[in-house]
Design a protein around this motif. Structure first.
Motif, PDB file in Angstrom:
ATOM      1  N   ALA A  32      42.562  39.358  42.598  1.00  0.00           N
ATOM      2  CA  ALA A  32      42.135  38.421  41.329  1.00  0.00           C
ATOM      3  C   ALA A  32      42.291  37.182  41.792  1.00  0.00           C
ATOM      4  CB  ALA A  32      43.060  38.854  40.006  1.00  0.00           C
ATOM      5  N   PHE A  33      41.580  36.079  41.142  1.00  0.00           N
ATOM      6  CA  PHE A  33      41.431  34.769  41.564  1.00  0.00           C
ATOM      7  C   PHE A  33      41.659  33.534  40.403  1.00  0.00           C
ATOM      8  CE2 PHE A  33      38.009  36.867  44.140  1.00  0.00           C
ATOM      9  CZ  PHE A  33      38.684  37.586  44.810  1.00  0.00           C
ATOM     10  N   ASP A  34      42.012  32.479  41.027  1.00  0.00           N
ATOM     11  CA  ASP A  34      41.895  31.461  39.881  1.00  0.00           C
ATOM     12  C   ASP A  34      42.952  31.500  39.051  1.00  0.00           C
ATOM     13  OD1 ASP A  34      39.753  30.073  41.249  1.00  0.00           O
ATOM     14  OD2 ASP A  34      38.579  31.240  39.875  1.00  0.00           O
ATOM     15  N   GLY A  35      44.226  32.243  39.121  1.00  0.00           N
ATOM     16  CA  GLY A  35      44.990  32.613  38.272  1.00  0.00           C
ATOM     17  C   GLY A  35      44.872  33.516  37.351  1.00  0.00           C
ATOM     18  N   PHE A  36      43.765  34.434  37.588  1.00  0.00           N
ATOM     19  CA  PHE A  36      43.476  35.659  36.703  1.00  0.00           C
ATOM     20  C   PHE A  36      44.376  36.414  36.508  1.00  0.00           C
ATOM     21  CE2 PHE A  36      41.631  39.703  35.950  1.00  0.00           C
ATOM     22  CZ  PHE A  36      41.131  39.450  34.738  1.00  0.00           C
ATOM     23  N   THR A  37      44.895  36.797  35.291  1.00  0.00           N
ATOM     24  CA  THR A  37      46.136  37.803  35.322  1.00  0.00           C
ATOM     25  C   THR A  37      45.244  39.243  34.777  1.00  0.00           C
ATOM     26  OG1 THR A  37      47.413  36.077  34.075  1.00  0.00           O
ATOM     27  CG2 THR A  37      47.764  38.378  33.708  1.00  0.00           C
ATOM     28  N   PHE A  38      45.701  40.079  35.745  1.00  0.00           N
ATOM     29  CA  PHE A  38      45.082  41.526  35.490  1.00  0.00           C
ATOM     30  C   PHE A  38      45.673  41.887  34.461  1.00  0.00           C
ATOM     31  CE2 PHE A  38      45.826  45.932  36.206  1.00  0.00           C
ATOM     32  CZ  PHE A  38      44.364  46.335  36.186  1.00  0.00           C
ATOM     33  N   CYS A  39      45.115  42.935  33.616  1.00  0.00           N
ATOM     34  CA  CYS A  39      45.665  43.891  32.550  1.00  0.00           C
ATOM     35  C   CYS A  39      44.700  44.831  32.303  1.00  0.00           C
ATOM     36  CB  CYS A  39      45.651  43.064  31.157  1.00  0.00           C
ATOM     37  SG  CYS A  39      44.089  42.324  30.628  1.00  0.00           S
ATOM     38  N   THR A  40      45.549  46.180  31.759  1.00  0.00           N
ATOM     39  CA  THR A  40      44.846  47.500  31.800  1.00  0.00           C
ATOM     40  C   THR A  40      45.068  47.873  30.391  1.00  0.00           C
ATOM     41  OG1 THR A  40      44.921  49.510  33.320  1.00  0.00           O
ATOM     42  CG2 THR A  40      46.981  48.521  32.719  1.00  0.00           C
ATOM     43  N   ALA A  51      44.345  37.519  48.591  1.00  0.00           N
ATOM     44  CA  ALA A  51      43.538  37.333  47.190  1.00  0.00           C
ATOM     45  C   ALA A  51      43.266  35.749  47.614  1.00  0.00           C
ATOM     46  CB  ALA A  51      44.675  37.376  46.188  1.00  0.00           C
ATOM     47  N   ARG A  52      44.197  34.943  48.425  1.00  0.00           N
ATOM     48  CA  ARG A  52      43.866  33.601  48.427  1.00  0.00           C
ATOM     49  C   ARG A  52      42.518  33.462  49.543  1.00  0.00           C
ATOM     50  NH1 ARG A  52      49.093  32.501  47.962  1.00  0.00           N
ATOM     51  NH2 ARG A  52      49.693  32.790  50.122  1.00  0.00           N
ATOM     52  N   LEU A  53      42.694  34.394  50.612  1.00  0.00           N
ATOM     53  CA  LEU A  53      41.477  34.440  51.564  1.00  0.00           C
ATOM     54  C   LEU A  53      40.271  34.713  51.032  1.00  0.00           C
ATOM     55  CD1 LEU A  53      40.841  34.827  54.841  1.00  0.00           C
ATOM     56  CD2 LEU A  53      40.852  37.219  54.378  1.00  0.00           C
ATOM     57  N   PHE A  54      40.175  35.680  50.298  1.00  0.00           N
ATOM     58  CA  PHE A  54      38.941  36.272  49.434  1.00  0.00           C
ATOM     59  C   PHE A  54      38.555  35.050  48.548  1.00  0.00           C
ATOM     60  CE2 PHE A  54      40.170  40.622  50.597  1.00  0.00           C
ATOM     61  CZ  PHE A  54      39.052  41.146  51.613  1.00  0.00           C
ATOM     62  N   GLN A  55      39.567  34.617  47.841  1.00  0.00           N
ATOM     63  CA  GLN A  55      39.077  33.329  46.995  1.00  0.00           C
ATOM     64  C   GLN A  55      38.404  32.388  47.494  1.00  0.00           C
ATOM     65  OE1 GLN A  55      41.858  32.135  44.141  1.00  0.00           O
ATOM     66  NE2 GLN A  55      40.897  30.053  43.836  1.00  0.00           N
ATOM     67  N   ARG A  56      38.640  32.066  48.760  1.00  0.00           N
ATOM     68  CA  ARG A  56      37.800  30.875  49.677  1.00  0.00           C
ATOM     69  C   ARG A  56      36.628  31.528  50.054  1.00  0.00           C
ATOM     70  NH1 ARG A  56      40.924  30.647  54.559  1.00  0.00           N
ATOM     71  NH2 ARG A  56      39.044  31.518  55.394  1.00  0.00           N
ATOM     72  N   ARG A  57      36.498  32.938  50.179  1.00  0.00           N
ATOM     73  CA  ARG A  57      35.326  33.284  50.651  1.00  0.00           C
ATOM     74  C   ARG A  57      34.298  33.569  49.455  1.00  0.00           C
ATOM     75  NH1 ARG A  57      37.005  38.424  54.283  1.00  0.00           N
ATOM     76  NH2 ARG A  57      37.646  37.577  56.073  1.00  0.00           N
ATOM     77  N   ARG A  58      34.918  33.792  48.220  1.00  0.00           N
ATOM     78  CA  ARG A  58      34.035  33.863  47.265  1.00  0.00           C
ATOM     79  C   ARG A  58      33.404  32.494  46.821  1.00  0.00           C
ATOM     80  NH1 ARG A  58      36.744  33.311  41.264  1.00  0.00           N
ATOM     81  NH2 ARG A  58      36.966  31.280  42.501  1.00  0.00           N
TER      82      ARG A  58
END
Ligand SMILES: Cc1ncc(COP(=O)(O)O)c(C=O)c1O
Length: 400
Positions: A211-219, A295-302
């Motif tokens: 999850a990116f940009d500070g997005f808070t996961f919830c279920t 997550a940081r690595l994937f955010q950069r790629r996104r």
């Protein structure tokens, strides 16, 4: 009389296989192929987890376990649900299976009868509708739009529910779009479900930690505790801990459902791999720092991929909250002709021509139930992503 079961008539072969087979053939023939179709992290399982698997082998922990998991793993999963999701489950409410996929399949097999409907938001993970059909149920597809970032709206959910609805399958962050639902967005959906007491929720939280940009996961069971008694919260170690090949998934839910799933598993695979279960205990109880690093690595790629795709003519690519996929809309490319003269009549033609003419493999949107679009998995190196996006830009620029 046919030798093969009539069940198979209800199931399609995976539409993603055609493109990956073709990509593999082209690569074998010497073509320079960049595949953006992988559904798994491109890095290795962390060392502490591998060591736990090796230690299990050395210690002779190589025998059968209880069908739905070791007590130690069930406890680690209870602790994980409490720590990350604020959910209280007792060990007898936990099921461990051979990957998240088997958990979902067990739950559907344990609950569906002919005529039962399962609401699946589109675009969806390719396996949901076919698993529902294999289990004898009927998938009911609830569409989404680019305008809502491919998220299900309360109205669309309300319209999809009938007296026959047994489950809603909910997946956030999503494969294939990466869309993650905020607390408010999810609550708008759980409000609808509260009005329909016969509908259960199967929440597929597989991409929770991406999850990116500070997005808070919830279920769902966390957002609406009144749904706890009719929610199966599923998850797994495959994507978060780069453990796709170890095959461990799990769920928390009401005890009678968990017992029914155990019965099915005991007569199919007996138990998930014992060594992998010990490795999963280390994954869930050991250091968690690499989750944020990944997550940081994937955010950069996104950001790289979304930026470059939005610079391609005819493509609109939303910025998703998580997972490692983007789902660009290609309405602006349909009806055109490629540089090599292929008519781009739909997203399958787009993906096929893109592969033939540029060597970039993506999965076309029709495979996920929402067109015209394609799915990019950015679980590959920055250099490969940059080059693939450049080729897509050139391909789109050549469309006439
Ligand atoms: C949304 C989603 N759920 C579940 C799974 C299954 O994961 P596993 O490899 O643990 O079976 C996947 C795998 O691609 C997925 O994308």
């Amino acid at each position: 009389m046919s030798f093969l079961s009539a069940t198979l008539d209800r199931v399609k072969p995976s539409p993603t296989i055609a493109i990956s087979t073709k990509a593999a053939e082209l690569r074998a023939s010497g073509r320079d192929i960049i595949s953006l179709s992988a559904g798994e992290p491109d890095f290795d399982t962390p060392q502490n987890i591998k060591d736990a698997g090796i230690a299990a082998i050395q210690a002779g922990k190589t025998k059968y376990t209880a069908p739905d998991g070791l007590p130690e793993l069930k406890q680690a999963i209870c602790d994980k649900f409490a720590r990350d999701n604020g959910l209280t489950y007792a060990p007898q409410q936990i099921s461990v299976g051979t990957g998240g996929k088997q958990i979902l399949y067990n739950a559907l097999m344990a609950t569906l009868n002919a005529g039962d409907e399962v609401v699946i938001p589109a675009p969806y993970w390719v396996s949901y509708p076919d698993m529902v059909r294999l289990a004898g149920g009927t998938p009911v597809i609830a569409g989404t739009t680019l305008g809502t970032g491919f998220k299900l709206t309360p109205d669309a959910l309300e319209r999809a529910i009938t007296d026959q609805t047994k489950w809603l399958i909910f997946n956030s962050p999503s494969n294939p779009t990466g869309a993650g639902y905020s607390w408010a967005e999810l609550q708008a959906l759980t409000d609808v479900l509260l009005r329909h007491a016969h509908v259960w929720v199967m929440s597929d939280d597989m991409y929770e930690h991406l999850a990116f940009d500070g997005f808070t996961f919830c279920t769902p069971a966390q957002v609406e505790p009144r749904l706890y008694a009719r929610t199966l919260t599923t998850n797994g170690v495959s994507k978060a801990y780069a453990m796709t090949g170890w095959r461990i998934g799990y769920a928390g839910g009401p005890e009678p459902l968990i017992a029914a799933m155990r019965k099915i598993q005991s007569q199919s695979t007996s138990n998930p791999c014992t060594i992998s279960q010990w490795a999963a205990i280390e994954a869930l109880t050991g250091p968690q720092t690499y989750l944020a690093e990944n997550a940081r690595l994937f955010q950069r790629r996104r950001d790289l991929v979304v930026g470059m795709l939005n610079d391609a003519r005819g493509i609109t690519c939303p910025t998703p909250e998580g997972a490692f996929y983007v789902y660009p809309d290609i309405s602006g490319c349909i009806g055109k002709t490629s540089g090599a003269g292929t008519a781009i009549v739909d997203d399958e033609a787009f993906a096929t021509a893109l592969l033939d003419e540029t060597g970039v493999a993506v999965v076309f949107g029709a495979a996920f139930g929402l067109s015209p679009a394609f799915r990019v998995s950015y679980a590959t190196s920055d250099d490969a992503l940059q080059e693939a996006c450049l080729r897509i830009q050139r391909f789109c620029a050549a469309l006439r």
